[in-house]
Design a protein around this motif. Structure first.
Motif, PDB file in Angstrom:
ATOM      1  N   VAL A 168       0.844  -1.192   0.000  1.00 56.15           N
ATOM      2  CA  VAL A 168       0.000   0.000   0.000  1.00 56.15           C
ATOM      3  C   VAL A 168       0.880   1.242   0.000  1.00 56.15           C
ATOM      4  CG1 VAL A 168      -1.805   1.280   1.194  1.00 56.15           C
ATOM      5  CG2 VAL A 168      -1.803  -1.222   1.238  1.00 56.15           C
ATOM      6  N   SER A 169       0.825   1.991  -1.080  1.00 56.83           N
ATOM      7  CA  SER A 169       1.611   3.220  -1.204  1.00 56.83           C
ATOM      8  C   SER A 169       0.916   4.120  -2.215  1.00 56.83           C
ATOM      9  CB  SER A 169       3.039   2.907  -1.657  1.00 56.83           C
ATOM     10  OG  SER A 169       3.055   2.458  -2.995  1.00 56.83           O
ATOM     11  N   GLY A 170       1.551   5.264  -2.503  1.00 59.52           N
ATOM     12  CA  GLY A 170       0.992   6.163  -3.500  1.00 59.52           C
ATOM     13  C   GLY A 170       1.414   5.819  -4.902  1.00 59.52           C
ATOM     14  N   HIS A 171       2.119   4.701  -5.051  1.00 54.97           N
ATOM     15  CA  HIS A 171       2.608   4.266  -6.353  1.00 54.97           C
ATOM     16  C   HIS A 171       1.803   3.055  -6.812  1.00 54.97           C
ATOM     17  CE1 HIS A 171       5.697   4.476  -9.445  1.00 54.97           C
ATOM     18  NE2 HIS A 171       5.766   3.153  -9.424  1.00 54.97           N
ATOM     19  N   PRO A 172       1.350   3.012  -8.066  1.00 51.20           N
ATOM     20  CA  PRO A 172       0.519   1.894  -8.537  1.00 51.20           C
ATOM     21  C   PRO A 172       1.226   0.549  -8.398  1.00 51.20           C
ATOM     22  CG  PRO A 172       0.499   3.697 -10.126  1.00 51.20           C
ATOM     23  CD  PRO A 172       1.555   4.030  -9.117  1.00 51.20           C
ATOM     24  N   ASN A 173       0.520  -0.454  -7.895  1.00 48.54           N
ATOM     25  CA  ASN A 173       1.113  -1.777  -7.725  1.00 48.54           C
ATOM     26  C   ASN A 173       1.467  -2.433  -9.057  1.00 48.54           C
ATOM     27  OD1 ASN A 173       1.103  -1.820  -4.917  1.00 48.54           O
ATOM     28  ND2 ASN A 173      -0.971  -2.632  -4.800  1.00 48.54           N
ATOM     29  N   ASP A 174       0.782  -2.037 -10.127  1.00 54.16           N
ATOM     30  CA  ASP A 174       1.073  -2.629 -11.439  1.00 54.16           C
ATOM     31  C   ASP A 174       2.486  -2.311 -11.900  1.00 54.16           C
ATOM     32  OD1 ASP A 174      -1.479  -3.604 -11.471  1.00 54.16           O
ATOM     33  OD2 ASP A 174      -2.285  -2.077 -12.826  1.00 54.16           O
ATOM     34  N   ASP A 175       3.056  -1.210 -11.396  1.00 55.62           N
ATOM     35  CA  ASP A 175       4.398  -0.802 -11.806  1.00 55.62           C
ATOM     36  C   ASP A 175       5.496  -1.407 -10.936  1.00 55.62           C
ATOM     37  OD1 ASP A 175       3.264   0.736 -13.772  1.00 55.62           O
ATOM     38  OD2 ASP A 175       3.358   2.600 -12.621  1.00 55.62           O
ATOM     39  N   LYS A 176       5.124  -2.064  -9.864  1.00 52.61           N
ATOM     40  CA  LYS A 176       6.115  -2.583  -8.928  1.00 52.61           C
ATOM     41  C   LYS A 176       6.619  -3.959  -9.372  1.00 52.61           C
ATOM     42  CE  LYS A 176       4.047  -0.139  -5.014  1.00 52.61           C
ATOM     43  NZ  LYS A 176       3.338  -0.254  -3.726  1.00 52.61           N
ATOM     44  N   LYS A 177       7.921  -4.150  -9.244  1.00 50.45           N
ATOM     45  CA  LYS A 177       8.541  -5.416  -9.608  1.00 50.45           C
ATOM     46  C   LYS A 177       9.370  -5.931  -8.437  1.00 50.45           C
ATOM     47  CE  LYS A 177       8.819  -4.167 -14.511  1.00 50.45           C
ATOM     48  NZ  LYS A 177       9.729  -3.946 -15.674  1.00 50.45           N
ATOM     49  N   ALA A 178       8.736  -5.983  -7.284  1.00 49.08           N
ATOM     50  CA  ALA A 178       9.434  -6.371  -6.062  1.00 49.08           C
ATOM     51  C   ALA A 178       9.575  -7.886  -5.973  1.00 49.08           C
ATOM     52  CB  ALA A 178       8.691  -5.846  -4.842  1.00 49.08           C
ATOM     53  N   ASP A 179      10.704  -8.313  -5.439  1.00 52.81           N
ATOM     54  CA  ASP A 179      10.883  -9.729  -5.087  1.00 52.81           C
ATOM     55  C   ASP A 179      10.235 -10.018  -3.743  1.00 52.81           C
ATOM     56  OD1 ASP A 179      12.722 -10.568  -7.299  1.00 52.81           O
ATOM     57  OD2 ASP A 179      14.016  -9.047  -6.396  1.00 52.81           O
ATOM     58  N   VAL A 180      10.268  -9.002  -2.880  1.00 53.58           N
ATOM     59  CA  VAL A 180       9.765  -9.157  -1.518  1.00 53.58           C
ATOM     60  C   VAL A 180       8.960  -7.911  -1.142  1.00 53.58           C
ATOM     61  CG1 VAL A 180      10.401  -9.397   0.916  1.00 53.58           C
ATOM     62  CG2 VAL A 180      11.742 -10.576  -0.846  1.00 53.58           C
ATOM     63  N   TYR A 181       7.811  -8.127  -0.490  1.00 54.80           N
ATOM     64  CA  TYR A 181       7.039  -7.023   0.076  1.00 54.80           C
ATOM     65  C   TYR A 181       7.156  -7.081   1.587  1.00 54.80           C
ATOM     66  CZ  TYR A 181       4.927  -6.080  -4.462  1.00 54.80           C
ATOM     67  OH  TYR A 181       4.732  -5.752  -5.782  1.00 54.80           O
ATOM     68  N   TYR A 182       7.379  -5.924   2.214  1.00 55.36           N
ATOM     69  CA  TYR A 182       7.489  -5.903   3.671  1.00 55.36           C
ATOM     70  C   TYR A 182       6.240  -5.267   4.277  1.00 55.36           C
ATOM     71  CZ  TYR A 182       8.660  -0.898   4.047  1.00 55.36           C
ATOM     72  OH  TYR A 182       8.625   0.479   4.032  1.00 55.36           O
ATOM     73  N   ASP A 183       6.092  -5.398   5.583  1.00 52.99           N
ATOM     74  CA  ASP A 183       4.848  -5.017   6.254  1.00 52.99           C
ATOM     75  C   ASP A 183       4.819  -3.570   6.740  1.00 52.99           C
ATOM     76  OD1 ASP A 183       6.610  -5.061   8.359  1.00 52.99           O
ATOM     77  OD2 ASP A 183       5.610  -6.676   9.467  1.00 52.99           O
ATOM     78  N   GLY A 184       5.827  -2.783   6.377  1.00 60.28           N
ATOM     79  CA  GLY A 184       5.882  -1.406   6.841  1.00 60.28           C
ATOM     80  C   GLY A 184       6.609  -1.235   8.157  1.00 60.28           C
ATOM     81  N   HIS A 185       7.035  -2.346   8.758  1.00 61.54           N
ATOM     82  CA  HIS A 185       7.706  -2.283  10.059  1.00 61.54           C
ATOM     83  C   HIS A 185       9.021  -3.052  10.083  1.00 61.54           C
ATOM     84  CE1 HIS A 185       4.155  -0.444  11.879  1.00 61.54           C
ATOM     85  NE2 HIS A 185       3.428  -1.341  11.244  1.00 61.54           N
TER      86      HIS A 185
END
Length: 262
Positions: A89-106
Protein backbone atom coordinates in the motif's frame (compact mmCIF):
# COMPACT_ATOMS: atom_id res chain seq x y z
CA UNK A 1 -10.24 25.81 -28.68
CA UNK A 2 -12.21 24.24 -25.84
CA UNK A 3 -11.01 21.91 -23.10
CA UNK A 4 -12.29 18.74 -24.77
CA UNK A 5 -10.44 19.62 -27.96
CA UNK A 6 -7.21 19.98 -26.05
CA UNK A 7 -7.72 16.81 -24.02
CA UNK A 8 -8.71 14.45 -26.78
CA UNK A 9 -8.29 16.21 -30.14
CA UNK A 10 -5.38 17.33 -32.24
CA UNK A 11 -3.11 17.87 -29.21
CA UNK A 12 -3.63 14.39 -27.79
CA UNK A 13 -0.53 12.89 -29.51
CA UNK A 14 1.70 15.47 -27.82
CA UNK A 15 0.11 14.69 -24.45
CA UNK A 16 0.78 10.99 -25.02
CA UNK A 17 4.41 11.68 -25.91
CA UNK A 18 4.93 13.84 -22.83
CA UNK A 19 3.36 11.20 -20.59
CA UNK A 20 5.84 8.64 -21.85
CA UNK A 21 8.69 11.05 -21.13
CA UNK A 22 7.92 11.02 -17.42
CA UNK A 23 9.50 7.56 -17.19
CA UNK A 24 12.03 7.58 -20.02
CA UNK A 25 14.89 8.55 -17.71
CA UNK A 26 14.34 5.24 -15.98
CA UNK A 27 14.85 3.32 -19.21
CA UNK A 28 17.63 4.83 -21.31
CA UNK A 29 20.77 6.87 -20.65
CA UNK A 30 21.79 9.73 -22.86
CA UNK A 31 19.67 12.46 -24.35
CA UNK A 32 17.00 12.68 -27.04
CA UNK A 33 15.37 15.84 -28.34
CA UNK A 34 12.03 14.59 -27.06
CA UNK A 35 13.41 14.82 -23.50
CA UNK A 36 13.03 18.58 -23.74
CA UNK A 37 9.27 18.09 -23.30
CA UNK A 38 9.68 16.30 -19.97
CA UNK A 39 9.01 18.58 -16.94
CA UNK A 40 10.83 16.06 -14.72
CA UNK A 41 13.93 15.85 -16.91
CA UNK A 42 16.28 17.83 -14.64
CA UNK A 43 15.31 15.82 -11.56
CA UNK A 44 15.46 12.40 -13.16
CA UNK A 45 18.59 13.05 -15.20
CA UNK A 46 20.58 14.08 -12.13
CA UNK A 47 19.35 11.06 -10.14
CA UNK A 48 20.12 8.70 -13.02
CA UNK A 49 23.65 10.09 -13.39
CA UNK A 50 24.32 9.75 -9.65
CA UNK A 51 23.12 6.14 -9.50
CA UNK A 52 25.06 5.31 -12.68
CA UNK A 53 28.26 6.70 -11.12
CA UNK A 54 27.56 4.77 -7.93
CA UNK A 55 26.94 1.55 -9.84
CA UNK A 56 30.31 1.93 -11.53
CA UNK A 57 32.11 2.37 -8.21
CA UNK A 58 30.23 -0.06 -5.95
CA UNK A 59 29.49 -3.47 -7.42
CA UNK A 60 29.59 -7.16 -6.66
CA UNK A 61 27.99 -8.82 -3.65
CA UNK A 62 24.31 -8.63 -2.68
CA UNK A 63 22.25 -5.48 -3.30
CA UNK A 64 18.94 -4.47 -1.74
CA UNK A 65 16.85 -1.97 -3.69
CA UNK A 66 14.58 -0.58 -0.98
CA UNK A 67 11.40 0.92 -2.39
CA UNK A 68 12.35 -0.59 -5.74
CA UNK A 69 9.19 0.25 -7.69
CA UNK A 70 9.85 -0.82 -11.28
CA UNK A 71 13.57 -1.48 -10.52
CA UNK A 72 14.71 1.27 -12.92
CA UNK A 73 18.38 1.18 -11.91
CA UNK A 74 19.01 -2.55 -11.74
CA UNK A 75 20.89 -2.58 -15.06
CA UNK A 76 23.40 -0.05 -13.71
CA UNK A 77 24.82 -2.53 -11.16
CA UNK A 78 26.97 -5.63 -11.55
CA UNK A 79 26.24 -7.79 -8.53
CA UNK A 80 25.82 -11.31 -7.16
CA UNK A 81 22.15 -10.81 -6.29
CA UNK A 82 19.76 -7.89 -6.74
CA UNK A 83 16.73 -7.93 -4.43
CA UNK A 84 13.85 -5.52 -4.91
CA UNK A 85 11.79 -4.72 -1.82
CA UNK A 86 8.62 -2.62 -1.64
CA UNK A 87 5.37 -2.19 0.27
CA UNK A 88 1.91 -3.12 -1.02
CA UNK A 89 0.00 0.00 0.00
CA UNK A 90 1.61 3.22 -1.20
CA UNK A 91 0.99 6.16 -3.50
CA UNK A 92 2.61 4.27 -6.35
CA UNK A 93 0.52 1.89 -8.54
CA UNK A 94 1.11 -1.78 -7.73
CA UNK A 95 1.07 -2.63 -11.44
CA UNK A 96 4.40 -0.80 -11.81
CA UNK A 97 6.12 -2.58 -8.93
CA UNK A 98 8.54 -5.42 -9.61
CA UNK A 99 9.43 -6.37 -6.06
CA UNK A 100 10.88 -9.73 -5.09
CA UNK A 101 9.76 -9.16 -1.52
CA UNK A 102 7.04 -7.02 0.08
CA UNK A 103 7.49 -5.90 3.67
CA UNK A 104 4.85 -5.02 6.25
CA UNK A 105 5.88 -1.41 6.84
CA UNK A 106 7.71 -2.28 10.06
CA UNK A 107 10.21 -5.11 9.63
CA UNK A 108 12.37 -6.06 6.67
CA UNK A 109 12.18 -9.85 6.13
CA UNK A 110 15.94 -10.38 5.95
CA UNK A 111 18.61 -11.59 8.34
CA UNK A 112 20.90 -9.09 10.01
CA UNK A 113 23.93 -8.00 7.98
CA UNK A 114 22.65 -9.69 4.84
CA UNK A 115 23.43 -7.10 2.14
CA UNK A 116 26.68 -5.60 0.92
CA UNK A 117 24.91 -2.59 -0.62
CA UNK A 118 21.57 -0.85 -0.16
CA UNK A 119 20.13 1.45 -2.81
CA UNK A 120 17.18 3.71 -2.01
CA UNK A 121 16.13 6.53 -4.34
CA UNK A 122 13.41 9.03 -3.46
CA UNK A 123 11.75 6.64 -1.01
CA UNK A 124 12.38 7.74 2.58
CA UNK A 125 9.98 10.69 2.31
CA UNK A 126 7.19 8.11 1.88
CA UNK A 127 8.07 5.95 4.91
CA UNK A 128 5.54 6.59 7.66
CA UNK A 129 7.54 5.22 10.60
CA UNK A 130 10.88 6.59 9.47
CA UNK A 131 13.02 5.82 12.54
CA UNK A 132 11.84 2.22 12.69
CA UNK A 133 12.50 1.49 9.01
CA UNK A 134 15.80 3.33 8.88
CA UNK A 135 16.95 1.18 11.79
CA UNK A 136 15.90 -1.87 9.79
CA UNK A 137 17.96 -0.74 6.81
CA UNK A 138 21.03 -0.39 9.00
CA UNK A 139 20.33 -3.79 10.58
CA UNK A 140 20.30 -5.70 7.28
CA UNK A 141 23.40 -3.92 5.92
CA UNK A 142 26.70 -5.66 6.52
CA UNK A 143 29.44 -4.00 8.53
CA UNK A 144 31.41 -1.78 6.16
CA UNK A 145 28.49 -2.10 3.72
CA UNK A 146 27.58 0.82 1.46
CA UNK A 147 24.33 2.80 1.49
CA UNK A 148 23.49 4.67 -1.75
CA UNK A 149 20.73 7.15 -1.02
CA UNK A 150 18.80 10.01 -2.61
CA UNK A 151 16.27 12.12 -0.73
CA UNK A 152 14.24 15.20 -1.80
CA UNK A 153 14.68 18.74 -0.50
CA UNK A 154 12.69 20.92 -2.91
CA UNK A 155 9.86 18.91 -4.42
CA UNK A 156 6.07 19.09 -4.66
CA UNK A 157 3.82 16.83 -2.60
CA UNK A 158 3.42 13.59 -4.52
CA UNK A 159 2.08 10.05 -4.21
CA UNK A 160 -0.48 11.50 -1.80
CA UNK A 161 -1.28 10.87 0.99
CA UNK A 162 1.97 8.91 1.44
CA UNK A 163 4.32 11.89 1.47
CA UNK A 164 5.53 12.62 4.98
CA UNK A 165 8.76 14.67 5.02
CA UNK A 166 11.62 16.52 3.33
CA UNK A 167 15.29 16.47 4.27
CA UNK A 168 18.06 19.02 4.67
CA UNK A 169 21.69 18.04 4.20
CA UNK A 170 22.44 18.60 7.87
CA UNK A 171 19.36 16.62 8.92
CA UNK A 172 20.05 13.52 6.83
CA UNK A 173 23.74 13.56 7.83
CA UNK A 174 22.80 13.66 11.53
CA UNK A 175 20.33 10.77 11.09
CA UNK A 176 22.93 8.66 9.30
CA UNK A 177 25.67 9.28 11.84
CA UNK A 178 23.38 8.59 14.80
CA UNK A 179 22.53 5.22 13.23
CA UNK A 180 26.10 4.10 12.69
CA UNK A 181 26.56 5.25 9.10
CA UNK A 182 29.67 7.21 8.18
CA UNK A 183 28.88 9.76 5.49
CA UNK A 184 31.45 9.42 2.72
CA UNK A 185 29.80 11.80 0.26
CA UNK A 186 26.90 14.24 0.45
CA UNK A 187 26.03 16.59 -2.40
CA UNK A 188 23.15 18.62 -3.76
CA UNK A 189 21.77 17.48 -7.09
CA UNK A 190 21.52 21.05 -8.43
CA UNK A 191 22.21 24.65 -7.51
CA UNK A 192 19.89 27.68 -7.29
CA UNK A 193 19.77 28.23 -11.04
CA UNK A 194 18.83 24.70 -11.99
CA UNK A 195 16.44 24.29 -9.04
CA UNK A 196 14.54 27.42 -10.15
CA UNK A 197 14.43 26.20 -13.75
CA UNK A 198 13.05 22.88 -12.57
CA UNK A 199 10.41 24.55 -10.40
CA UNK A 200 9.29 26.65 -13.36
CA UNK A 201 8.71 23.46 -15.34
CA UNK A 202 6.79 21.97 -12.43
CA UNK A 203 4.70 25.11 -11.97
CA UNK A 204 3.60 25.22 -15.62
CA UNK A 205 2.86 21.50 -15.58
CA UNK A 206 0.79 21.87 -12.41
CA UNK A 207 -1.16 24.82 -13.78
CA UNK A 208 -2.10 22.90 -16.92
CA UNK A 209 -3.18 19.86 -14.91
CA UNK A 210 -5.50 22.11 -12.86
CA UNK A 211 -7.07 23.76 -15.89
CA UNK A 212 -6.72 22.62 -19.50
CA UNK A 213 -6.47 25.69 -21.72
CA UNK A 214 -4.56 26.26 -24.94
CA UNK A 215 -2.47 29.04 -23.35
CA UNK A 216 -1.44 26.83 -20.43
CA UNK A 217 -0.76 23.95 -22.79
CA UNK A 218 1.64 26.08 -24.85
CA UNK A 219 3.22 27.67 -21.76
CA UNK A 220 3.77 24.21 -20.29
CA UNK A 221 5.82 22.99 -23.25
CA UNK A 222 7.67 26.25 -23.82
CA UNK A 223 8.73 26.22 -20.16
CA UNK A 224 9.97 22.63 -20.45
CA UNK A 225 11.96 23.24 -23.62
CA UNK A 226 13.54 26.53 -22.51
CA UNK A 227 14.48 25.41 -19.00
CA UNK A 228 15.69 21.95 -19.98
CA UNK A 229 17.88 23.52 -22.67
CA UNK A 230 19.31 25.93 -20.11
CA UNK A 231 20.02 23.01 -17.78
CA UNK A 232 21.85 21.08 -20.49
CA UNK A 233 23.92 24.11 -21.49
CA UNK A 234 24.80 25.12 -17.91
CA UNK A 235 25.32 21.66 -16.42
CA UNK A 236 28.94 21.26 -17.50
CA UNK A 237 29.77 24.67 -16.04
CA UNK A 238 28.02 23.81 -12.76
CA UNK A 239 29.94 20.54 -12.45
CA UNK A 240 33.21 22.46 -12.63
CA UNK A 241 32.12 24.45 -9.55
CA UNK A 242 30.76 21.67 -7.33
CA UNK A 243 32.43 23.14 -4.24
CA UNK A 244 30.58 26.44 -4.46
CA UNK A 245 28.55 27.36 -1.38
CA UNK A 246 25.02 27.07 -2.74
CA UNK A 247 22.12 26.56 -0.35
CA UNK A 248 19.57 25.28 -2.87
CA UNK A 249 19.13 21.92 -4.53
CA UNK A 250 16.29 19.66 -5.61
CA UNK A 251 17.64 16.52 -3.93
CA UNK A 252 20.51 15.31 -1.77
CA UNK A 253 22.74 12.45 -2.93
CA UNK A 254 24.49 10.46 -0.22
CA UNK A 255 27.04 7.65 -0.04
CA UNK A 256 27.34 6.16 3.45
CA UNK A 257 29.29 3.30 4.98
CA UNK A 258 28.17 1.23 7.94
CA UNK A 259 30.77 1.34 10.66
CA UNK A 260 32.67 -1.83 11.33
CA UNK A 261 31.46 -2.10 14.93
CA UNK A 262 27.89 -1.60 16.16
Amino acid sequence: MNQNKIRGGVLHPLRTIRKKQRDRMYELPGFRLIDLLNPYYIDRKTIYDFVQRSGGRYHGGDILDFGCGSRPYEKLFTCKTYTGCDIYVSGHPNDDKKADVYYDGHTLPFEAEHFDFILSTQVLEHVEDFEEIFGELVRVLKKNGILILTVPFCFEEHEKPYDFRRFTGFGIKKILEENGIEVLELEKSTNYKTAVMYMQCMYRDNQYRKKHTLYRFIARYVSCVVNNLKFILWESKRKSHQKEDDDMGINFFIIGKKRGSS
